[in-house]
Scaffold this motif. Sequence first.
Motif, PDB file in Angstrom:
ATOM      1  N   ASN A  35       0.830  -1.205   0.000  1.00  0.00           N
ATOM      2  CA  ASN A  35       0.000   0.000   0.000  1.00  0.00           C
ATOM      3  C   ASN A  35       0.863   1.254   0.000  1.00  0.00           C
ATOM      4  O   ASN A  35       1.829   1.344   0.760  1.00  0.00           O
ATOM      5  CB  ASN A  35      -0.901   0.014   1.238  1.00  0.00           C
ATOM      6  CG  ASN A  35      -1.877  -1.136   1.223  1.00  0.00           C
ATOM      7  OD1 ASN A  35      -2.731  -1.222   0.353  1.00  0.00           O
ATOM      8  ND2 ASN A  35      -1.750  -2.029   2.188  1.00  0.00           N
ATOM      9  N   TRP A  36       0.468   2.226  -0.819  1.00  0.00           N
ATOM     10  CA  TRP A  36       1.197   3.482  -0.959  1.00  0.00           C
ATOM     11  C   TRP A  36       0.214   4.641  -0.988  1.00  0.00           C
ATOM     12  O   TRP A  36      -0.933   4.481  -1.412  1.00  0.00           O
ATOM     13  CB  TRP A  36       1.986   3.489  -2.275  1.00  0.00           C
ATOM     14  CG  TRP A  36       3.054   2.458  -2.351  1.00  0.00           C
ATOM     15  CD1 TRP A  36       2.927   1.162  -2.798  1.00  0.00           C
ATOM     16  CD2 TRP A  36       4.416   2.609  -1.977  1.00  0.00           C
ATOM     17  NE1 TRP A  36       4.132   0.518  -2.725  1.00  0.00           N
ATOM     18  CE2 TRP A  36       5.071   1.380  -2.222  1.00  0.00           C
ATOM     19  CE3 TRP A  36       5.158   3.672  -1.457  1.00  0.00           C
ATOM     20  CZ2 TRP A  36       6.417   1.184  -1.964  1.00  0.00           C
ATOM     21  CZ3 TRP A  36       6.507   3.483  -1.206  1.00  0.00           C
ATOM     22  CH2 TRP A  36       7.124   2.249  -1.454  1.00  0.00           C
ATOM     23  N   TRP A  68      -2.833   3.806  -3.267  1.00  0.00           N
ATOM     24  CA  TRP A  68      -2.469   2.840  -4.291  1.00  0.00           C
ATOM     25  C   TRP A  68      -2.167   1.500  -3.637  1.00  0.00           C
ATOM     26  O   TRP A  68      -1.547   1.443  -2.578  1.00  0.00           O
ATOM     27  CB  TRP A  68      -1.251   3.327  -5.063  1.00  0.00           C
ATOM     28  CG  TRP A  68      -1.510   4.547  -5.890  1.00  0.00           C
ATOM     29  CD1 TRP A  68      -1.847   5.794  -5.438  1.00  0.00           C
ATOM     30  CD2 TRP A  68      -1.453   4.644  -7.308  1.00  0.00           C
ATOM     31  NE1 TRP A  68      -2.010   6.664  -6.491  1.00  0.00           N
ATOM     32  CE2 TRP A  68      -1.761   5.976  -7.653  1.00  0.00           C
ATOM     33  CE3 TRP A  68      -1.156   3.732  -8.312  1.00  0.00           C
ATOM     34  CZ2 TRP A  68      -1.796   6.421  -8.969  1.00  0.00           C
ATOM     35  CZ3 TRP A  68      -1.190   4.181  -9.627  1.00  0.00           C
ATOM     36  CH2 TRP A  68      -1.506   5.502  -9.945  1.00  0.00           C
ATOM     37  N   PHE A  69      -2.595   0.432  -4.297  1.00  0.00           N
ATOM     38  CA  PHE A  69      -2.342  -0.920  -3.798  1.00  0.00           C
ATOM     39  C   PHE A  69      -1.819  -1.772  -4.947  1.00  0.00           C
ATOM     40  O   PHE A  69      -2.393  -1.786  -6.039  1.00  0.00           O
ATOM     41  CB  PHE A  69      -3.637  -1.533  -3.243  1.00  0.00           C
ATOM     42  CG  PHE A  69      -3.503  -2.993  -2.919  1.00  0.00           C
ATOM     43  CD1 PHE A  69      -2.673  -3.413  -1.888  1.00  0.00           C
ATOM     44  CD2 PHE A  69      -4.182  -3.939  -3.647  1.00  0.00           C
ATOM     45  CE1 PHE A  69      -2.531  -4.759  -1.594  1.00  0.00           C
ATOM     46  CE2 PHE A  69      -4.059  -5.293  -3.365  1.00  0.00           C
ATOM     47  CZ  PHE A  69      -3.231  -5.698  -2.335  1.00  0.00           C
ATOM     48  N   PHE A  70      -0.712  -2.478  -4.690  1.00  0.00           N
ATOM     49  CA  PHE A  70      -0.101  -3.365  -5.674  1.00  0.00           C
ATOM     50  C   PHE A  70      -0.040  -4.773  -5.099  1.00  0.00           C
ATOM     51  O   PHE A  70       0.611  -5.006  -4.084  1.00  0.00           O
ATOM     52  CB  PHE A  70       1.316  -2.889  -6.025  1.00  0.00           C
ATOM     53  CG  PHE A  70       1.349  -1.512  -6.628  1.00  0.00           C
ATOM     54  CD1 PHE A  70       1.160  -1.332  -7.987  1.00  0.00           C
ATOM     55  CD2 PHE A  70       1.558  -0.402  -5.833  1.00  0.00           C
ATOM     56  CE1 PHE A  70       1.184  -0.064  -8.544  1.00  0.00           C
ATOM     57  CE2 PHE A  70       1.587   0.874  -6.376  1.00  0.00           C
ATOM     58  CZ  PHE A  70       1.398   1.044  -7.737  1.00  0.00           C
ATOM     59  N   THR A  76      -2.182  -7.479 -10.052  1.00  0.00           N
ATOM     60  CA  THR A  76      -3.275  -6.521 -10.125  1.00  0.00           C
ATOM     61  C   THR A  76      -3.153  -5.553  -8.952  1.00  0.00           C
ATOM     62  O   THR A  76      -2.336  -5.735  -8.054  1.00  0.00           O
ATOM     63  CB  THR A  76      -4.655  -7.211 -10.077  1.00  0.00           C
ATOM     64  OG1 THR A  76      -4.780  -7.918  -8.836  1.00  0.00           O
ATOM     65  CG2 THR A  76      -4.842  -8.145 -11.262  1.00  0.00           C
ATOM     66  N   GLY A  77      -3.963  -4.550  -8.962  1.00  0.00           N
ATOM     67  CA  GLY A  77      -3.981  -3.577  -7.886  1.00  0.00           C
ATOM     68  C   GLY A  77      -5.035  -2.542  -8.159  1.00  0.00           C
ATOM     69  O   GLY A  77      -5.949  -2.755  -8.965  1.00  0.00           O
ATOM     70  N   ARG A  95      -3.774  -3.517 -13.785  1.00  0.00           N
ATOM     71  CA  ARG A  95      -2.825  -4.634 -13.906  1.00  0.00           C
ATOM     72  C   ARG A  95      -1.469  -3.970 -14.080  1.00  0.00           C
ATOM     73  O   ARG A  95      -1.316  -3.072 -14.898  1.00  0.00           O
ATOM     74  CB  ARG A  95      -3.135  -5.531 -15.092  1.00  0.00           C
ATOM     75  CG  ARG A  95      -2.102  -6.664 -15.234  1.00  0.00           C
ATOM     76  CD  ARG A  95      -2.509  -7.733 -16.219  1.00  0.00           C
ATOM     77  NE  ARG A  95      -3.839  -8.240 -16.073  1.00  0.00           N
ATOM     78  CZ  ARG A  95      -4.232  -9.145 -15.151  1.00  0.00           C
ATOM     79  NH1 ARG A  95      -3.371  -9.596 -14.286  1.00  0.00           N
ATOM     80  NH2 ARG A  95      -5.472  -9.567 -15.122  1.00  0.00           N
ATOM     81  N   TRP A  96      -0.478  -4.402 -13.298  1.00  0.00           N
ATOM     82  CA  TRP A  96       0.808  -3.719 -13.290  1.00  0.00           C
ATOM     83  C   TRP A  96       1.966  -4.702 -13.468  1.00  0.00           C
ATOM     84  O   TRP A  96       1.824  -5.903 -13.272  1.00  0.00           O
ATOM     85  CB  TRP A  96       0.976  -2.933 -11.995  1.00  0.00           C
ATOM     86  CG  TRP A  96       1.133  -3.805 -10.775  1.00  0.00           C
ATOM     87  CD1 TRP A  96       0.141  -4.421 -10.073  1.00  0.00           C
ATOM     88  CD2 TRP A  96       2.355  -4.169 -10.148  1.00  0.00           C
ATOM     89  NE1 TRP A  96       0.668  -5.143  -9.047  1.00  0.00           N
ATOM     90  CE2 TRP A  96       2.031  -5.008  -9.058  1.00  0.00           C
ATOM     91  CE3 TRP A  96       3.684  -3.875 -10.390  1.00  0.00           C
ATOM     92  CZ2 TRP A  96       3.002  -5.555  -8.216  1.00  0.00           C
ATOM     93  CZ3 TRP A  96       4.649  -4.417  -9.548  1.00  0.00           C
ATOM     94  CH2 TRP A  96       4.298  -5.242  -8.478  1.00  0.00           C
TER      95      TRP A  96
END
Length: 161
Positions: A35-36, A68-70, A76-77, A95-96
Amino acid sequence: MTKNRVTLILLIVLLASSCSLSKANKGYRGAIVGNWILNDVTYKGNSGNFKSVLFNDVTDACFKGSQWFFRNSNSTGSYTINPGGECMEGTRNIRWSVNEKGDGVNQLQFKFIDEKRNDVSGGYGYRLDIVTLNEQQMTLQTNTSVEGEPITVVYNFSRSY
């Protein structure tokens, strides 16, 4: 028969190793996961005040404080825009991945997806150079132009627990 088996095994090993991520890429992916909070968006390389729409979504002011969540398991996030002013609040699914640019620069790349993880942007996505990445901070940037003049958009994140 034994020679064919050895050749087949070597071919499988070669194929598997060519598809795997590099050690550096795995390190970047691991560091990004979690988490950011996007603390601010700044501009370098040009003077003046800017108001821009980022990621073809909302203005830069709306991104301040976005969460932001990765996720690592399926790449995904999401990011969530907070309510306020002209901001269209809500969560956007992404999708990252990490892209090795080849000149020593790694990039975070993402595209928009729906709840079922289907691409909703026609394959179009975004790439941001990774400038700083550690346990507490992440700085990303991308180069663009305003009225023909180059400018760098800088995204400053801090880890959220």
